[in-house]
Design an enzyme around this catalytic site. Structure first.
Site, short mmCIF file in Angstrom:
data_model
loop_
_atom_site.label_atom_id
_atom_site.label_comp_id
_atom_site.label_asym_id
_atom_site.label_seq_id
_atom_site.Cartn_x
_atom_site.Cartn_y
_atom_site.Cartn_z
N ALA A 1 0.83 -1.21 0.00
CA ALA A 1 0.00 0.00 0.00
C ALA A 1 0.87 1.26 0.00
CB ALA A 1 -0.91 0.00 1.21
N ASP A 2 0.47 2.22 -0.83
CA ASP A 2 1.11 3.53 -0.78
C ASP A 2 0.21 4.46 0.02
OD1 ASP A 2 -0.97 4.18 -2.49
OD2 ASP A 2 0.28 4.37 -4.27
N SER A 3 0.55 5.73 0.07
CA SER A 3 -0.22 6.67 0.90
C SER A 3 -1.66 6.81 0.41
CB SER A 3 0.46 8.03 0.95
OG SER A 3 0.58 8.57 -0.35
#
Length: 136
Positions: free
Chosen positions: A93-95
């Site tokens: 997951a990224d931001s």
């Protein structure tokens, strides 16, 4: 073990102690303070998973895990390896993904997560703990 008088003697300039230097020699408190400083690097962090105290209900953790699986479109292998300690970043997951997870959690549990709290959520367990606290 060093005592305050021994430390004062070294710090007093040219290795001499002054007559007014306080002494903790024989004091249990003084020894604890000195020994804590000497062993500080060997203290165990209470944030390790081994000593973590979980507050969230199992039902909440399960729902959070389901939402994370859905939001990150995890395959069967990744979903099977999912634990409460799983970090969103370790799951890929990224931001933006994290923001979407928080929004999905808000919708599912009918809560509002403040931005400060949302930024501190890094694991499934942290999300579940926050939800139980807000629903509470």
């Amino acid at each position: 073990m060093a005592t305050l008088s021994a430390v004062s003697a070294k710090a007093g300039g040219f290795g001499t102690a002054t007559a007014t230097a306080p002494s903790w020699k024989g004091s249990r408190v003084g020894r604890s303070l000195i020994s804590m400083g000497a062993t500080r690097s060997r203290l165990v962090s209470l944030r390790t998973p081994r000593f973590r105290v979980y507050a969230a209900k199992a039902e909440t953790v399960s729902k959070v895990m389901d939402i994370v699986k859905q939001q990150l479109a995890l395959g069967a292998d990744a979903a099977a390896a999912l634990t409460p300690e799983s970090k969103f970043t370790d799951l890929g997951a990224d931001s933006l993904d994290t923001v979407e997870i928080v929004m999905a959690l808000e919708e599912e549990f009918k809560i509002t997560v403040e931005e400060d709290n949302a930024q501190n959520i890094t694991t499934i367990q942290e999300a579940a703990d926050l939800i139980d606290k807000l629903v509470g």
